[in-house]
Design an enzyme around this catalytic site. Structure first.
Site, mmCIF file in Angstrom:
data_model
loop_
_atom_site.group_PDB
_atom_site.id
_atom_site.type_symbol
_atom_site.label_atom_id
_atom_site.label_comp_id
_atom_site.label_asym_id
_atom_site.label_seq_id
_atom_site.Cartn_x
_atom_site.Cartn_y
_atom_site.Cartn_z
ATOM 1 C CD GLU A 175 8.919 20.678 11.851
ATOM 2 O OE1 GLU A 175 7.998 21.358 11.367
ATOM 3 O OE2 GLU A 175 9.987 20.447 11.245
ATOM 4 C CB SER A 452 0.628 -35.938 -22.172
ATOM 5 O OG SER A 452 0.616 -36.153 -23.556
#
Lengths: 770, 168
Positions: A175, A452
């Site tokens: 780089e 229930s």
């Protein structure tokens, strides 16, 4: 003329002074910005969320496949031989596993290179590779998510010392070859790139130094303007002036973007190393380092998972360049060129795989932590999620819903499931919808009539009020009058069943008997029981409450049943075990809590009745009929809109809801819908029969449900039934016919009345899930 | 350690060691707010199961030394599953309990409880940890939980009753 020259020079001087002053002030300001950001650079590290650690021990029910799946969720590598922590190798029924070190809430647990043997779907032994037997082995947990700030960046910061030399040399070589010589910008690089680009006719080379790239990433946007270019150059020079090359390189290595993982951006070589190769950066091969370095040029274009060919060709180029620069020798080059791009399978990790559970974690955390702490302080959130159970649940949900839709010709069934550890209240799995990535988390937010499922609260109130399991109750039509008019409930089968023992009324979910009992003990008593069970919202005292007109979310139901399942001890449901700082320091701990809210013998009777639901009542439709192994209750709301089941074994509790998002009738009862999913899920998960320790006051009798008598000897119609008996009074009652009104004046043995206790409790309970 | 305790504990331990003493000891629960230092802790030895001290529970004035027998002769609630993992963690937790690392002790005993959740002795250890942290109401709740799992085990019931007595 001379005068004019002096005037011009004077003006120029003034302009120069003003310009210089302005530039100086601008540079100083820019420098301050750089200093503020880079001085001891602290990245926002999102909080990481971890599943429960898998604790292996001989006897643990676990298959080798399940262990492998857990390891893959945890980014372990399958390799042969195992080379370093984070690797494993399978050989028949044996696995060689090198666990990774991890700091838990109780301290650092070092990685162990262990050999684990399996037999009969169980762990049979655990040894170190040197042969030492281990009683247990705790494996580092699966990372299941992070709390990102807006930009969704994630990274694993590494120090200068942890960075391999080869990575530094490679980055510089590829780089920015003049990195150690230039002062932030490199005229040499710019002119070289300029000529290369002119020669090629398009952009083939960039002239940016590593420092410029860093400045661009941290401080600037990607726009191509003169102002931005000027700032980039100025800032690069200032950064180079103020910081050493090593500091700049280390910052770059932690900052650079190296790909996307779904919703999160992978930043820095530390995280990229784990993401692409499931290894620590220090353990990467030269070829793997070359791959990552090659990706800097274009993380998407050279992504080894998405574009492997392009990535490979870029890697080879990087390797050859490194060789040309004398960074790697000929032998290393040859070996690296021949290495495959990756040696790990593209198996998806557990990261962000369980969003419904993460919702629950966020819910709990936001009560105690600021959003900013979660986004930036690198906290570790250690949760209770069991990825093995969660994965089984997801598979079972998919399969069962598809079958139910096909069997009953239905569409768009939705579901929600909460699974907890029966013994400690830890939430182990959570399903927010039929798809695990559901947008609406029904387990936490679907507030639906519970039908229930409310009945155990009615019967528990009765049991604390003097009723027994053998008490005869009338299941015949009843009319309840109130200010709103008259209410005439009916049974699901539209029939009445005469006089039945209390346990049978609950097991068969008889509505008429339940309403009679509920009206007898009082609505406020039932509401108080629900509060003691852990439901902390207000409930209006309408008679229809007795058949479950009250709405709750699945997680709220789970909380109330947890109290029943754990023997009357309230345990707050927990999704988090602890929070530690990034240095491993324990910040908060959410430990085990218990609070006895019901007398053990009364809860024991209720649990027995709930076991009968499974063996002879509405729960008998699943495979375990007659074995009375589990306990639970079905629930169905009006017009079959909601199908519920809540049940538990010795180890786990799960609440299942099924229904439709638009609240149209589902067409399934609790028994034909939710129970089916529950049963299949538990068939694989846990067959441990419910083992409730009987309190001293419990005695068993042969009971004849036809005559309502206790018998000396069993008969053809009798059944074994537990009774609460005074410890020294076992033989005093041989046969009893309980036709009379239940004894309401029974001493409460020091327990407060439910109403009184609930009143106090409601004042003190915080809002658990809000 | 105060002299009285030393005088009492030393011969007791000697006797236990000579007879092949137990795997786990519960340090006497001190009177409220007089928590023992780690230096007061009795050493632990491990001997074969067939050489067990015959008297499992010894209570003497302020010293209430409880000795739980070796695996094999332990009550079923004590050692029932987990292939020794639960008990190994429990012992580790006990060590921290004795050393005064109460928070750590709790965390480790919680791990033991995940393996053997119905072991009333582990719940008792949680109660003891809470008691030593002066969290008396929580200690009582853990003791109730432990009692609910005792299944009539007199030793465990006794331990919990002693603790509840101290809390009251």
């Amino acid at each position: 003329m001379k005068k004019l020259i002096y005037i011009v020079l004077g003006i120029l001087l003034v302009i120069a002074v003003i310009g210089f002053t302005a530039f100086y002030r601008y540079a100083a300001k820019t420098n301050a910005v750089i200093d503020n950001t880079l001085q001891g650079k602290k990245w926002d590290i999102p909080a990481s969320v971890y599943a429960r650690p898998l604790e292996l021990y001989p006897g643990l029910t676990l298959t080798i496949d399940e262990l492998e799946r857990e390891l893959q969720f945890s980014d372990y590598r399958r390799e042969k031989p195992v080379r370093s922590p984070g690797g494993y190798m399978l050989a028949g029924s044996v696995i060689n596993l090198h666990s990774r070190s991890f700091t838990f809430q109780d301290g650092l647990e070092r990685g162990v290179n262990a050999v684990i043997s399996f037999a009969d779907k169980r762990v049979s032994s655990i040894k170190t590779v040197s042969g030492e037997q281990l009683p247990y082995l705790r494996i580092d947990p699966v990372k299941i998510g992070s709390f990102h700030p807006l930009q969704h960046e994630d990274r694993q910061v590494i120090s200068h010392e942890e960075i391999p030399e080869l990575l530094k040399e490679s980055l510089v070589a590829i780089e920015d070859r003049d990195f150690y010589n230039h002062h932030g910008i490199s005229l040499k690089s710019i002119s070289r790139a300029f000529f290369a680009n002119v020669k090629a006719g398009h952009v083939v080379q960039g002239g940016s130094t590593l420092t410029q790239q860093l400045v661009k990433n941290i401080f600037l946007t990607r726009e191509q303007t003169f102002e931005r270019k000027f700032n980039e150059a100025l800032m690069s020079i200032l950064v180079d002036w103020n910081y050493s090359k090593e500091e700049i390189l280390t910052t770059y290595i932690n900052e650079v973007f190296l790909g996307q993982d779904g919703g999160r951006a992978v930043h820095g070589f530390g995280l990229a190393s784990h993401f692409y190769f499931k290894r620590n950066l220090q353990d990467l091969s030269p070829a793997q380092i070359a791959t990552l370095v090659g990706m800097v040029k274009g993380p998407s274009s050279y992504n080894p998972l998405k574009n492997p060919e392009r990535c490979l060709s870029r890697r080879q180029l990087v390797l050859k360049t490194l060789h040309n620069e004398n960074i790697i020798d000929e032998a290393t080059l040859t070996a690296a060129l021949a290495e495959p791009l990756t040696d790990v399978s593209p198996q998806k990790s557990g990261y962000n795989r369980f969003p419904a559970f993460l919702d629950l974690v966020k819910h709990q955390l936001r009560k105690e932590y600021q959003e900013n702490d979660l986004n930036s302080e690198g906290l570790k959130i250690l949760t209770t999620l069991d990825p093995i159970i969660q994965t089984r649940l997801e598979e079972q949900v998919k399969e069962t819903i598809a079958e139910l839709e096909s069997l009953h010709n239905l569409q768009d069934i939705q579901t929600a499931v909460v699974v907890t550890n029966r013994n400690n209240g830890e939430v182990q799995a959570l399903q927010g919808g039929r798809e695990s990535q559901a947008w609406f988390n029904r387990a936490l937010e679907a507030n639906r009539p519970i039908g229930s499922l409310v009945k155990p609260a009615v019967y528990l109130t009765a049991l604390t009020d003097g009723y027994e399991l053998s008490t005869p109750v009338s299941d015949i039509p009843i009319t309840v009058s109130s200010a709103d008019g008259e209410w005439r409930p009916v049974n699901y089968d539209r029939n009445s069943h005469g006089t039945v023992p209390l346990y049978s009324a609950l097991a068969n979910s008889y509505n008429l008997a339940t309403v009679r009992i509920g009206m007898d003990v009082g609505l406020n008593g039932v509401i108080a029981t629900l509060a003691l069970l852990g439901y902390d919202k207000e409930i209006p005292a309408y008679p229809s409450l007795l058949l479950g007109s009250v709405s709750m979310t699945p997680i709220e139901i789970a909380q109330t049943y947890q109290t029943i399942a754990s023997g009357g001890f309230y345990q707050p449901l927990r999704a988090i075990r602890a929070v530690t700082g990034k240095d491993g320091k324990l910040l908060s701990r959410y430990g085990l809590e218990v609070e006895q809210r019901f007398k053990p013998d009364q809860i024991y009777l209720l649990n027995h009745a709930l076991q009968r639901v499974m063996s002879e009542g509405t729960g008998r439709r699943i495979l375990y009929a007659g074995q009375r192994k589990f306990a639970g209750k079905t629930g169905t709301s009006n017009d079959l809109r909601d199908s519920w089941f809540s049940g538990y074994t010795n180890d786990h509790l799960a609440v299942v809801w099924m229904g439709k998002d638009d609240n149209t009738p589902l067409g399934l009862t609790g028994s034909s819908g939710a129970l089916q999913l529950w049963g299949r899920f538990f068939d694989e998960l846990d067959q441990s029969p419910l083992d409730m320790a009987a309190p001293e006051s419990i005695r068993w009798y042969d009971f004849d449900p036809l005559t309502f008598k206790k018998l000396r000897k069993p008969s053809e119609t009798s059944t074994k039934l537990p009774f609460i008996t005074a410890v020294n009074d076992e033989n005093s009652v041989e046969t009893v016919q309980r036709q009379q009104k239940p004894n309401r004046n029974k001493p409460d043995n020091g327990f407060e009345t439910i109403e009184k206790k609930a009143k106090n409790l409601l004042k003190s309970i915080g809002d658990l899930f809000n | 350690m105060n002299t009285y305790r030393l005088i009492f504990t030393a011969p007791l331990l000697l006797t236990l060691m000579l007879n092949g003493c137990a795997i786990i000891k519960y340090e006497p629960l001190p009177p409220e707010r007089e928590l023992p230092s780690s230096a007061q802790q009795a050493p632990r030895t491990s001997q074969p199961a067939n050489e067990i001290e015959s008297e499992p529970v010894i209570i003497e004035e302020s010293i209430k030394e409880v000795v739980i027998e070796q695996p094999g002769q332990l009550p079923p609630t004590y050692y029932n599953s987990g292939g020794g993992a639960g008990i190994a963690l429990f012992e580790e937790g006990q060590k921290h309990l004795r050393a005064g690392n109460l928070d750590k002790a709790e965390m480790i005993i919680e791990r033991a409880l995940r393996i053997e959740p119905n072991n009333g002795y582990y719940w008792y250890a949680m109660a003891e940890a809470k008691y030593r942290q002066n969290k008396h109401s929580q200690a009582a709740q853990f003791a109730y939980k432990s009692k609910s799992l005792a299944k009539g085990d007199p030793q465990l019931l006794k331990l919990n009753d002693q603790l509840l007595q101290l809390i009251r």
